[in-house]
Each structure stands twice: as C-alpha cells, then as structure tokens.
Design a protein around this motif. Structure first.
Motif, PDB file in Angstrom:
ATOM      1  N   ALA A  24       0.828  -1.206   0.000  1.00 45.31           N
ATOM      2  CA  ALA A  24       0.000   0.000   0.000  1.00 45.31           C
ATOM      3  C   ALA A  24       0.860   1.252   0.000  1.00 45.31           C
ATOM      4  N   GLY A  25       0.530   2.170  -0.899  1.00 41.44           N
ATOM      5  CA  GLY A  25       1.186   3.467  -0.915  1.00 41.44           C
ATOM      6  C   GLY A  25       2.538   3.512  -1.577  1.00 41.44           C
ATOM      7  N   ALA A  26       3.028   2.398  -2.090  1.00 38.86           N
ATOM      8  CA  ALA A  26       4.361   2.375  -2.704  1.00 38.86           C
ATOM      9  C   ALA A  26       4.212   2.324  -4.220  1.00 38.86           C
ATOM     10  N   PHE A  27       4.522   3.422  -4.870  1.00 41.67           N
ATOM     11  CA  PHE A  27       4.487   3.452  -6.331  1.00 41.67           C
ATOM     12  C   PHE A  27       5.865   3.077  -6.844  1.00 41.67           C
ATOM     13  N   GLN A 100      -4.190  -2.450  -9.215  1.00 45.92           N
ATOM     14  CA  GLN A 100      -3.111  -1.674  -9.824  1.00 45.92           C
ATOM     15  C   GLN A 100      -3.612  -0.241  -9.930  1.00 45.92           C
ATOM     16  N   ARG A 101      -2.799   0.684  -9.463  1.00 45.76           N
ATOM     17  CA  ARG A 101      -3.189   2.088  -9.494  1.00 45.76           C
ATOM     18  C   ARG A 101      -2.120   2.904 -10.185  1.00 45.76           C
ATOM     19  N   HIS A 102      -2.540   3.758 -11.104  1.00 39.75           N
ATOM     20  CA  HIS A 102      -1.641   4.663 -11.829  1.00 39.75           C
ATOM     21  C   HIS A 102      -1.897   6.077 -11.348  1.00 39.75           C
ATOM     22  N   ARG A 103      -0.826   6.842 -11.225  1.00 38.47           N
ATOM     23  CA  ARG A 103      -0.985   8.279 -11.001  1.00 38.47           C
ATOM     24  C   ARG A 103      -1.060   8.928 -12.366  1.00 38.47           C
ATOM     25  N   GLU A 110       1.268   1.423  -8.624  1.00 40.23           N
ATOM     26  CA  GLU A 110       1.186   0.829  -7.296  1.00 40.23           C
ATOM     27  C   GLU A 110       0.377  -0.450  -7.418  1.00 40.23           C
ATOM     28  N   LEU A 111       0.867  -1.517  -6.820  1.00 38.47           N
ATOM     29  CA  LEU A 111       0.103  -2.751  -6.695  1.00 38.47           C
ATOM     30  C   LEU A 111      -0.191  -2.923  -5.209  1.00 38.47           C
ATOM     31  N   THR A 112      -1.427  -3.212  -4.883  1.00 42.66           N
ATOM     32  CA  THR A 112      -1.788  -3.409  -3.492  1.00 42.66           C
ATOM     33  C   THR A 112      -2.858  -4.486  -3.393  1.00 42.66           C
ATOM     34  N   VAL A 113      -2.944  -5.122  -2.243  1.00 45.34           N
ATOM     35  CA  VAL A 113      -4.007  -6.086  -1.983  1.00 45.34           C
ATOM     36  C   VAL A 113      -4.942  -5.441  -0.967  1.00 45.34           C
ATOM     37  N   LYS A 114      -6.240  -5.505  -1.250  1.00 42.98           N
ATOM     38  CA  LYS A 114      -7.241  -4.873  -0.400  1.00 42.98           C
ATOM     39  C   LYS A 114      -8.537  -5.692  -0.424  1.00 42.98           C
ATOM     40  N   ARG A 115      -9.413  -5.382   0.525  1.00 47.47           N
ATOM     41  CA  ARG A 115     -10.750  -5.979   0.580  1.00 47.47           C
ATOM     42  C   ARG A 115     -11.692  -5.091  -0.236  1.00 47.47           C
ATOM     43  N   LEU A 116     -12.375  -5.680  -1.202  1.00 50.58           N
ATOM     44  CA  LEU A 116     -13.302  -4.948  -2.058  1.00 50.58           C
ATOM     45  C   LEU A 116     -14.635  -4.779  -1.332  1.00 50.58           C
TER      46      LEU A 116
END
Length: 165
Positions: A24-27, A100-103, A110-116
């Motif tokens: 989380a939070g690491a691009f 996967q999140r792009h700025r 950023e790749l993160t694992v989360k609860r949808l």
C-alpha cells in the motif's frame, strides 16, 4: 549451447508466475520491457481450478492487511481478473483483490491487496490493519473523469502463504 549456437530451452519449472510486489502506498516504476520478471516463477502450486498461465504470485510488503492474516514476506496466489470474470462474474463485495493504481501521467504504478467493498455510490478498497496510516481507497460510481489516480482490479486473491527456504 547446442550445435547451432542457440541456447537450449530449459524445461518448465514448478511454480506460478511472479506478479510483483503488493504494498500500500508504494508506487514503483513499471517497466513493460522487463522480460525477466515475466518468466520468473514463484515456487507455489497453482490452483487446479484455474489455468496455470492465468495465476500469479505477488510478494507482500507492509502491514496493510495484517487483520486478514496477510503479513509482510508472504505471497498471495491470485487469478487474473478476466479469468475470474469468465467463470464467476465480477468480483463481489468482500473479495480480496489485487489492485493496480496509476498516477495521472506518471510511469509509476502501485500494486496493493485490499478488501473490495461495494456501495451504491462508490467502490472502496479497504485495508485491514491496526496501523492508522492505512485508509480506504474510495472511487465514486460511476467513475469520474477528473480522478488523480486510476485504479483497476487486476486479480482476485485465492490464498496467502509463506514460502520457506
């Protein structure tokens, strides 16, 4: 090397393809030409319910999912979201997903694992941690065009495990 000067093709090894680091939070800079990562295998047995080539192992860093018993140093085994959707439909509320999140305009991802979590007016990607710095990522439904970052579910988590060496 063989007689014709080409390298011999190594036999397919045991494992699933490495998908990257989820934190989380690491691009991190996304290198689409990194062919070595594409062929790297993580020594985990693939889930027999899904085609092996649609499965990935992501290395977990950080503490954003400790309450879901996903700890730093573990790997999560996940299936490509398109394969999941063909078999089960869209990932539903409560699923663990790799996002996967792009700025906007940046070559980093950023790749993160989360609860949808799905709500009538928004989608939330929720951490499960006692660390207060981890907050949900909230995306309005329908999506707005003026968002600073674009998030996309790329895989559905099947399991989390330690790899002992």
């Amino acid at each position: 090397t063989s007689d014709d000067g080409s390298e011999p093709v190594p036999p397919r090894s045991f494992g699933v393809r490495y998908g990257g680091i989820v934190e989380a939070g690491a691009f991190r800079r996304n290198d689409p030409f990194d062919q070595e990562a594409e062929h790297r295998l993580v020594p985990l047995p693939p889930d027999p319910r899904y085609p092996t080539l649609s499965q990935y192992a992501f290395r977990v860093e950080g503490d954003s999912m400790t309450e879901a018993r996903i700890f730093e140093g573990m790997h999560v085994l996940a299936v490509d979201v398109h394969t999941w959707e063909r078999l089960h439909g869209e990932p539903g509320d409560g699923r663990l997903v790799v996002v996967q999140r792009h700025r906007n305009g940046e070559p980093e991802v950023e790749l993160t694992v989360k609860r949808l979590r799905m709500f009538r007016d928004r989608m939330e990607l929720q951490p499960e941690s006692r660390n207060p710095r981890h907050t949900p990522l909230v995306f309005p439904l329908p999506p707005r065009q003026d968002e600073d970052a674009e998030a996309q579910i790329i895989a559905v988590v099947l399991s989390a495990t330690w790899i002992l060496t």
